[in-house]
Scaffold this motif. Structure first.
Motif, PDB file in Angstrom:
ATOM      1  N   ASP A   1      27.012  41.773 -13.034  1.00 34.97           N
ATOM      2  CA  ASP A   1      25.991  42.244 -12.096  1.00 34.97           C
ATOM      3  C   ASP A   1      24.805  41.290 -11.958  1.00 34.97           C
ATOM      4  OD1 ASP A   1      24.810  42.659 -14.568  1.00 34.97           O
ATOM      5  OD2 ASP A   1      24.249  44.747 -14.206  1.00 34.97           O
ATOM      6  N   ASP A   2      24.712  40.274 -12.829  1.00 33.03           N
ATOM      7  CA  ASP A   2      23.610  39.318 -12.710  1.00 33.03           C
ATOM      8  C   ASP A   2      24.092  37.941 -12.252  1.00 33.03           C
ATOM      9  OD1 ASP A   2      24.963  38.983 -15.086  1.00 33.03           O
ATOM     10  OD2 ASP A   2      23.183  38.549 -16.294  1.00 33.03           O
ATOM     11  N   ASP A   3      25.364  37.833 -11.880  1.00 35.75           N
ATOM     12  CA  ASP A   3      25.909  36.554 -11.415  1.00 35.75           C
ATOM     13  C   ASP A   3      26.163  36.584  -9.912  1.00 35.75           C
ATOM     14  OD1 ASP A   3      25.816  35.651 -14.022  1.00 35.75           O
ATOM     15  OD2 ASP A   3      27.910  36.146 -14.442  1.00 35.75           O
TER      16      ASP A   3
ATOM     17  N   ILE B   1      32.683  44.795 -10.738  1.00 30.94           N
ATOM     18  CA  ILE B   1      31.270  44.567 -11.045  1.00 30.94           C
ATOM     19  C   ILE B   1      30.779  45.656 -11.998  1.00 30.94           C
ATOM     20  CG2 ILE B   1      28.950  44.188 -10.137  1.00 30.94           C
ATOM     21  CD1 ILE B   1      30.131  43.503  -7.451  1.00 30.94           C
ATOM     22  N   PRO B   2      30.812  45.414 -13.316  1.00 35.02           N
ATOM     23  CA  PRO B   2      30.219  46.361 -14.258  1.00 35.02           C
ATOM     24  C   PRO B   2      28.705  46.181 -14.228  1.00 35.02           C
ATOM     25  CG  PRO B   2      31.047  44.456 -15.442  1.00 35.02           C
ATOM     26  CD  PRO B   2      31.406  44.247 -13.986  1.00 35.02           C
ATOM     27  N   THR B   3      27.958  47.274 -14.316  1.00 34.53           N
ATOM     28  CA  THR B   3      26.513  47.137 -14.198  1.00 34.53           C
ATOM     29  C   THR B   3      25.777  48.095 -15.125  1.00 34.53           C
ATOM     30  OG1 THR B   3      24.655  47.072 -12.624  1.00 34.53           O
ATOM     31  CG2 THR B   3      26.295  48.814 -12.304  1.00 34.53           C
ATOM     32  N   TYR B   4      24.582  47.678 -15.514  1.00 33.18           N
ATOM     33  CA  TYR B   4      23.699  48.553 -16.279  1.00 33.18           C
ATOM     34  C   TYR B   4      22.249  48.125 -16.077  1.00 33.18           C
ATOM     35  CZ  TYR B   4      21.284  51.053 -19.972  1.00 33.18           C
ATOM     36  OH  TYR B   4      20.399  51.861 -20.642  1.00 33.18           O
ATOM     37  N   ASN B   5      21.507  48.939 -15.343  1.00 34.23           N
ATOM     38  CA  ASN B   5      20.045  48.841 -15.283  1.00 34.23           C
ATOM     39  C   ASN B   5      19.512  47.499 -14.777  1.00 34.23           C
ATOM     40  OD1 ASN B   5      17.671  50.335 -15.657  1.00 34.23           O
ATOM     41  ND2 ASN B   5      17.221  49.306 -17.585  1.00 34.23           N
TER      42      ASN B   5
ATOM     43  N   TYR C   1      19.369  42.409  -9.487  1.00 32.66           N
ATOM     44  CA  TYR C   1      20.465  41.463  -9.643  1.00 32.66           C
ATOM     45  C   TYR C   1      21.755  42.034  -9.063  1.00 32.66           C
ATOM     46  CZ  TYR C   1      17.661  38.581 -12.862  1.00 32.66           C
ATOM     47  OH  TYR C   1      16.703  37.773 -13.426  1.00 32.66           O
ATOM     48  N   LEU C   2      21.983  43.317  -9.287  1.00 39.66           N
ATOM     49  CA  LEU C   2      23.196  43.971  -8.778  1.00 39.66           C
ATOM     50  C   LEU C   2      23.294  43.819  -7.267  1.00 39.66           C
ATOM     51  CD1 LEU C   2      25.700  45.783  -9.055  1.00 39.66           C
ATOM     52  CD2 LEU C   2      24.165  47.764  -8.948  1.00 39.66           C
ATOM     53  N   LYS C   3      22.188  43.975  -6.588  1.00 45.46           N
ATOM     54  CA  LYS C   3      22.171  43.850  -5.131  1.00 45.46           C
ATOM     55  C   LYS C   3      22.647  42.467  -4.699  1.00 45.46           C
ATOM     56  CE  LYS C   3      19.159  44.685  -1.147  1.00 45.46           C
ATOM     57  NZ  LYS C   3      17.797  45.104  -0.723  1.00 45.46           N
ATOM     58  N   GLN C   4      22.223  41.433  -5.424  1.00 48.03           N
ATOM     59  CA  GLN C   4      22.629  40.064  -5.101  1.00 48.03           C
ATOM     60  C   GLN C   4      24.114  39.843  -5.400  1.00 48.03           C
ATOM     61  OE1 GLN C   4      19.845  36.996  -6.634  1.00 48.03           O
ATOM     62  NE2 GLN C   4      18.421  38.676  -7.027  1.00 48.03           N
ATOM     63  N   ALA C   5      24.580  40.426  -6.498  1.00 46.77           N
ATOM     64  CA  ALA C   5      25.990  40.270  -6.858  1.00 46.77           C
ATOM     65  C   ALA C   5      26.896  40.909  -5.809  1.00 46.77           C
ATOM     66  CB  ALA C   5      26.253  40.890  -8.232  1.00 46.77           C
ATOM     67  N   ILE C   6      26.572  42.136  -5.421  1.00 46.55           N
ATOM     68  CA  ILE C   6      27.373  42.829  -4.405  1.00 46.55           C
ATOM     69  C   ILE C   6      27.356  42.056  -3.092  1.00 46.55           C
ATOM     70  CG2 ILE C   6      27.575  44.912  -2.999  1.00 46.55           C
ATOM     71  CD1 ILE C   6      26.472  46.504  -5.358  1.00 46.55           C
ATOM     72  N   ALA C   7      26.178  41.566  -2.717  1.00 45.44           N
ATOM     73  CA  ALA C   7      26.053  40.807  -1.463  1.00 45.44           C
ATOM     74  C   ALA C   7      26.953  39.583  -1.484  1.00 45.44           C
ATOM     75  CB  ALA C   7      24.604  40.397  -1.247  1.00 45.44           C
ATOM     76  N   SER C   8      27.039  38.906  -2.646  1.00 39.97           N
ATOM     77  CA  SER C   8      27.877  37.706  -2.724  1.00 39.97           C
ATOM     78  C   SER C   8      29.355  38.050  -2.629  1.00 39.97           C
ATOM     79  CB  SER C   8      27.583  36.930  -4.011  1.00 39.97           C
ATOM     80  OG  SER C   8      28.176  37.529  -5.148  1.00 39.97           O
ATOM     81  N   ALA C   9      29.737  39.250  -3.072  1.00 41.86           N
ATOM     82  CA  ALA C   9      31.130  39.689  -2.933  1.00 41.86           C
ATOM     83  C   ALA C   9      31.436  40.034  -1.485  1.00 41.86           C
ATOM     84  CB  ALA C   9      31.393  40.892  -3.833  1.00 41.86           C
ATOM     85  N   ILE C  10      30.532  40.740  -0.843  1.00 41.25           N
ATOM     86  CA  ILE C  10      30.731  41.131   0.555  1.00 41.25           C
ATOM     87  C   ILE C  10      30.830  39.917   1.472  1.00 41.25           C
ATOM     88  CG2 ILE C  10      29.528  42.194   2.516  1.00 41.25           C
ATOM     89  CD1 ILE C  10      28.581  44.374   0.633  1.00 41.25           C
ATOM     90  N   LYS C  11      30.071  38.859   1.148  1.00 40.22           N
ATOM     91  CA  LYS C  11      30.026  37.666   1.998  1.00 40.22           C
ATOM     92  C   LYS C  11      31.207  36.719   1.796  1.00 40.22           C
ATOM     93  CE  LYS C  11      24.970  37.652   2.263  1.00 40.22           C
ATOM     94  NZ  LYS C  11      23.724  36.952   1.848  1.00 40.22           N
ATOM     95  N   GLN C  12      32.155  37.093   0.941  1.00 39.63           N
ATOM     96  CA  GLN C  12      33.311  36.229   0.732  1.00 39.63           C
ATOM     97  C   GLN C  12      34.051  35.993   2.049  1.00 39.63           C
ATOM     98  OE1 GLN C  12      34.506  34.709  -2.424  1.00 39.63           O
ATOM     99  NE2 GLN C  12      32.308  35.166  -2.590  1.00 39.63           N
ATOM    100  N   THR C  13      34.414  34.743   2.286  1.00 34.19           N
ATOM    101  CA  THR C  13      35.180  34.456   3.495  1.00 34.19           C
ATOM    102  C   THR C  13      36.598  35.028   3.380  1.00 34.19           C
ATOM    103  OG1 THR C  13      35.787  32.285   2.575  1.00 34.19           O
ATOM    104  CG2 THR C  13      33.871  32.378   4.031  1.00 34.19           C
TER     105      THR C  13
END
Length: 330
Positions: free
Chosen positions: A97-99, A16-20, A24-36
């Protein structure tokens, strides 16, 4: 999923590359953590954002997250590549980071790769969402048709040069899982810029391995005002110039590759179109003398092209009139 099952699964590195973009970053990380699919490491590489996102990343309290912050802005490509180079997994997957990923994205693509060692990647279709995360149904359908994923059947494609480099069906940067050890991340040259995903697709295409298409929409690509293609004014001009230069570099490399001679005519046409696009960008930024050679090159190496001819004529038009015509064309 039991601990023993998780340990039997190969490690997947989520980059997850990110800038500012903290929200959106919070949502991207959450979607990775929630992977089955749970055996993952999440690498967040921050490109020296004005607001350090380290506290936000730490707030998830997940030991699978690895955080890196550059001490200065190194550019989008270098930040992305740094994440790939940090990867320890058998497989890597890029998550902007926005997906957002659906919870079963990895669970559906990784087993395909595990079952087929002759594959270098597996990819899927994607939804298009707006700034608020709402699915744009019309945009989604247009995206699927535009990249011809509506014409692809589930299964293995080998070779997949047409699918990857002509139809551009493979969303390498957002909806793809890649076998890590088959890619030399240092072989992606800085000149590819924002077209790094197309160049990565190229490296995968010439690897002699295959690709697998899973015909479901398992990810959500966000189209919003901060997307490079949706910028306005002078920032839009500079974005177009950067993109055109990146396209010219990529298509030049593809044209020169002996393995891709079947598609050389197509790549040359795209290269000539990029010449014109670059010239127009330079013209709009008032760099008339610099722009003119790109129009000449595009005209001399292809059949009549009205877009290029009109743009070239503007370089010989009095400046005040050319400026008005350029403004009207925006």
């Amino acid at each position: 999923m039991s601990l023993s099952q998780e340990c039997q699964q190969p490690l997947v590195s989520v980059i997850i590359p990110t800038y500012n973009r903290p929200d959106y970053l919070k949502q991207a990380i959450a979607s990775a953590i929630k992977q089955t699919y749970q055996n993952i490491e999440i690498i967040v590489s921050d490109n020296c954002s004005p607001e350090n996102p380290q506290a936000l990343v730490a707030s998830f309290g997940d030991s699978r997250i690895r955080f890196w912050r550059h001490q200065q802005n190194v550019g989008m490509l270098a930040n992305q590549q740094h994440g790939f180079k940090m990867a320890r997994g058998k497989y890597v997957a890029s998550l902007h980071d926005d997906d957002i990923w659906n919870e079963d994205f990895l669970a559906k693509l990784v087993p395909v790769l595990e079952a087929n060692p002759e594959l270098i990647l597996a990819f899927c279709d994607q939804y298009i969402i707006d700034a608020n995360g709402i699915i744009d149904n019309a945009g989604t359908e247009k995206n699927t048709r535009g990249y011809k994923r509506d014409q692809l059947k589930e299964g293995i494609y080998q070779p997949f040069c047409k699918v990857g480099l002509v139809d551009k069906s493979i969303p390498t940067a957002a909806s793809c899982v890649i076998r890590n050890n088959l890619i030399d991340w240092d072989s992606i040259p800085p000149e590819v810029g924002g077209m790094w995903d197309l160049y990565l697709t190229y490296l995968c295409c010439i690897s002699a391995y295959g690709a697998y298409y899973y015909p479901e929409k398992l990810t959500r690509y966000r189209a919003h005002e901060q997307t490079d293609t949706m910028l306005s004014g002078s920032r839009d001009v500079q974005a177009k110039i950067r993109k055109a230069k990146s396209e010219m570099f990529c298509y030049q490399a593809f044209m020169e590759d002996a393995q891709l001679q079947k598609f050389r005519t197509y790549f040359q046409q795209k290269w000539l179109e990029a010449n014109t696009t670059l010239g127009i960008g330079l013209l709009r930024s008032k760099q008339i003398a610099v722009a003119r050679p790109y129009f000449w090159q595009a005209l001399t190496k292809q059949k009549f092209n009205a877009r290029t001819l009109v743009a070239l004529s503007l370089t010989f038009t009095p400046q005040f009139l050319a400026n008005k015509l350029i403004e009207l064309s925006k």
